[in-house]
Design a protein around this motif. Structure first.
Motif, PDB file in Angstrom:
ATOM      1  N   PRO A   6       0.829  -1.222   0.000  1.00 61.67           N
ATOM      2  CA  PRO A   6       0.000   0.000   0.000  1.00 61.67           C
ATOM      3  C   PRO A   6       0.856   1.262   0.000  1.00 61.67           C
ATOM      4  O   PRO A   6       0.527   2.252  -0.658  1.00 61.67           O
ATOM      5  N   GLY A   7       1.989   1.244   0.749  1.00 58.57           N
ATOM      6  CA  GLY A   7       2.853   2.415   0.856  1.00 58.57           C
ATOM      7  C   GLY A   7       3.288   2.922  -0.500  1.00 58.57           C
ATOM      8  O   GLY A   7       3.279   4.132  -0.743  1.00 58.57           O
ATOM      9  N   LEU A   8       3.605   1.911  -1.366  1.00 58.29           N
ATOM     10  CA  LEU A   8       4.096   2.244  -2.707  1.00 58.29           C
ATOM     11  C   LEU A   8       3.045   3.050  -3.463  1.00 58.29           C
ATOM     12  O   LEU A   8       3.347   4.114  -4.016  1.00 58.29           O
ATOM     13  N   LEU A   9       1.830   2.588  -3.335  1.00 58.80           N
ATOM     14  CA  LEU A   9       0.728   3.252  -4.030  1.00 58.80           C
ATOM     15  C   LEU A   9       0.539   4.653  -3.480  1.00 58.80           C
ATOM     16  O   LEU A   9       0.412   5.635  -4.222  1.00 58.80           O
ATOM     17  N   ARG A  10       0.584   4.747  -2.089  1.00 58.43           N
ATOM     18  CA  ARG A  10       0.340   6.035  -1.439  1.00 58.43           C
ATOM     19  C   ARG A  10       1.382   7.042  -1.877  1.00 58.43           C
ATOM     20  O   ARG A  10       1.076   8.184  -2.191  1.00 58.43           O
ATOM     21  N   ARG A  11       2.659   6.587  -1.892  1.00 60.56           N
ATOM     22  CA  ARG A  11       3.728   7.504  -2.296  1.00 60.56           C
ATOM     23  C   ARG A  11       3.469   8.049  -3.697  1.00 60.56           C
ATOM     24  O   ARG A  11       3.577   9.244  -3.916  1.00 60.56           O
ATOM     25  N   ALA A  12       3.076   7.194  -4.544  1.00 56.25           N
ATOM     26  CA  ALA A  12       2.828   7.634  -5.912  1.00 56.25           C
ATOM     27  C   ALA A  12       1.714   8.656  -5.943  1.00 56.25           C
ATOM     28  O   ALA A  12       1.829   9.690  -6.616  1.00 56.25           O
ATOM     29  N   VAL A  13       0.649   8.406  -5.164  1.00 60.69           N
ATOM     30  CA  VAL A  13      -0.495   9.327  -5.154  1.00 60.69           C
ATOM     31  C   VAL A  13      -0.061  10.676  -4.578  1.00 60.69           C
ATOM     32  O   VAL A  13      -0.366  11.747  -5.120  1.00 60.69           O
TER      33      VAL A  13
END
Lengths: 495, 80
Positions: free
Chosen positions: A360-367
């Motif tokens: 999830p962190g990866l996605l959040r960072r991108a967002v």
């Protein structure tokens, strides 16, 4: 002595004959002297009147003797007289007092020697050959093994014995003998009758019909064999539907029947050999075929048996046939569970490799990063700054336009002053100013006229004063008219 | 093979047929089934040939003629 002298009286002493007496005396002398003669000569004219008697001439190169053959004798003759034939006639001389003639009464007539017979035979051969009777196309195939053999020959004598003997040796068969005379006058007609008689038998009748005929006779002089040279015999042999073997005389004798028969045998024994095969040979042949038959079949069967054995030997045992596959099955069966496990592991590793980064962190960072970039951009998008910029640009435009206006006015005034000054200069320098001082400009035909000569030539003159122009008369129209007067005569001459 | 029954064949026909059968069989390229038929036919032909060869009977007769030379019958000829 006186008798010797009285020569002239001799005739007177001779007895007188009457014609008939003399004729009779001559007849006696001649018939007594020539009661049996053999006369050789060539036959001349032959006459055969209705009576059945035969009249002919016998001649040589110098003389002719008339001949007669009485009816009864003529029918018995073995050689029928033909014109040109060289013959020996046997008979007696008779006279015919009624006509002062003599003739030979012929009892028998024979061709004179072999030469004459051969010539006759040649003549017949040519004739039959011309008719096609000797052609091979007419020759019939002899049966391989005849059941019944018909023999036309003398019932007694060596010939039939030889034939029967040879037949018995080779292959005993049924033999039918048709007895005939094999020489003499009766020979030819009897042989003809025999050949026709055999052909007339019906197959399967009381007397069996032969499958092959042998016409045979032993050796002899050409005269002995003559019956087989008769045309009727040759024709009967030709017409025979039963295949016919001729065996007449010895090998060197060739008779007319030999040319028309289906096969010619040199001797009667040879005819028997031609007629039938050798029985023992055939039995041996059949035995040979029979054993070949057995051998061939046995060979065939054993050859096939051998092949079957060979093939079955070459065929692998069933267990052996399965060994390989079974081993392969074992190998693969062993490897199957391990392969399954390994396959699953491989997939799991690939899954965890792929799924490892998926947090999830990866996605959040991108967002968040995207949101930040959005905010920065939005912050820069400020209406206030835009308006200040607009005001500053308006002020700039006002300044520039005012400076342009001032500069333009100055420039325009400057140009007007220079224009006025130039106009004034022009007015002072132009001829028109001088007009005010009383000068006049003369115009002629639109040109300024400065010489008298050119002014006189002008059609119309104008004077330019300071306040306008004035037209004065000129010679121009007159000149124009005069020129028009001059022209017509020149043209008139044309008319 | 000709269609003529073996029993009606002449010696020569039976001989030719037998020769052919033997030749066919010896060539060895006939199917087994047929080869047995061929053999049987060959045996039959051989029998026929032997029959014809056994008919080796000698019988000699002379035609008897009447006075005009016409045949009237036969009479056995002996002692030839």
């Amino acid at each position: 002595m006186s008798d010797l002298i009285e020569d002239d009286a001799k005739g007177d002493n001779a007895p007188e004959f009457s014609v008939t007496e003399l004729s009779g005396a001559i007849k006696r002398v001649i018939e007594g002297e020539f009661g049996h003669v053999r006369l050789r000569g060539e036959i001349g004219r032959v006459a055969r009147p209705r009576s059945g008697h035969l009249y002919l001439d016998l001649k040589d190169d110098r003389s002719v003797i008339a001949g007669v053959i009485w009816k009864g004798v003529a029918a018995r003759l073995t050689t029928q007289p033909e014109e040109g034939m060289e013959v020996i006639a046997t008979g007696r001389i008779t006279t015919f007092g009624g006509q002062s003639k003599y003739q030979i009464v012929i009892e028998d007539i024979q061709p004179a020697g072999q030469g004459a017979l051969m010539a006759m035979l040649e003549k017949r051969k040519k004739k039959l050959a011309a008719e096609g009777l000797f052609e091979d196309a007419h020759k019939r195939e002899l049966p391989f093994l005849p059941d019944v053999i018909g023999v036309v020959t003398s019932p007694s004598g060596a010939v039939i014995r030889d034939i029967l003997h040879r037949l018995r040796e080779r292959f005993p068969r049924k033999v039918l003998i048709w007895p005939v005379a094999v020489q003499g006058a009766a020979c030819a007609p009897e042989v003809v009758r025999a050949i026709r008689g055999f052909n007339a038998l019906t197959p399967g009748g009381a007397v069996p019909r032969p499958d092959v005929l042998i016409v045979a006779r032993g050796g002899g002089s050409i005269e002995d064999l003559w019956g087989f040279n008769e045309e009727e015999v040759a024709r009967a042999a030709f017409a025979s539907e039963i295949p016919l073997i001729s065996a007449v005389g010895h090998e060197t004798d060739t008779t007319l029947i030999d040319f028309v028969s289906d096969r010619r045998a040199p001797t009667p024994s040879a005819a028997a050999e031609i007629a039938v095969p050798v029985r023992m040979d055939l039995l041996a042949w059949v035995d040979g075929q029979s054993s070949r038959l057995v051998r061939a079949l046995t060979g065939l069967v054993s050859q096939r048996g051998q092949r079957l054995r060979d093939l079955s030997r070459a065929m692998p045992r069933a267990e052996r046939l399965l060994d390989g596959p079974r081993q392969r099955l074992d190998t693969w069966a062993d490897r199957l569970p391990a392969a399954l496990v390994r396959s699953v592991q491989l997939r799991r590793v690939r899954l965890s490799d792929s799924a490892g980064g998926l947090r999830p962190g990866l996605l959040r960072r991108a967002v968040q990063s995207d949101a930040r970039r959005l905010r920065d951009t939005a912050a820069r998008m400020n209406l206030h700054a835009l308006r200040a910029d607009l005001r500053r640009r308006n002020t700039d435009l006002d300044k520039i336009s005012r400076r342009f206006h001032a500069a333009a006015q100055r420039q325009a005034e400057d140009w007007r002053k220079r224009l006025d000054a130039t106009e004034r200069l022009r007015e002072t320098l132009g001829y028109e100013a001088t007009l005010a001082r009383g000068y006049v400009v003369v115009w002629g035909d639109g040109q300024v006229q400065t010489r008298k000569a050119s002014a006189e030539k002008a059609s119309m003159l104008e004077l330019q004063f300071a306040d306008g122009r004035m037209r004065i008369g000129g010679r121009a129209p007159a000149r124009k008219a005069k020129r028009s007067d001059d022209t017509p005569p020149e043209q008139g001459s044309l008319l | 093979m000709s269609d003529k029954p073996v029993g009606e064949m002449s010696f020569e026909e039976a001989m030719a047929a037998l020769e052919k059968v033997v030749g066919d069989l010896e060539r060895g390229d006939v199917p087994l089934e047929q080869s047995i038929k061929l053999y049987e036919r060959g045996a039959e032909l051989k029998k026929r040939c032997e029959e014809k060869l056994k008919e080796a009977e000698e019988k000699v007769a002379a035609i008897t003629l009447d006075g005009d030379g016409n045949p009237v019958g036969t009479k056995p000829v002996e002692g030839q």
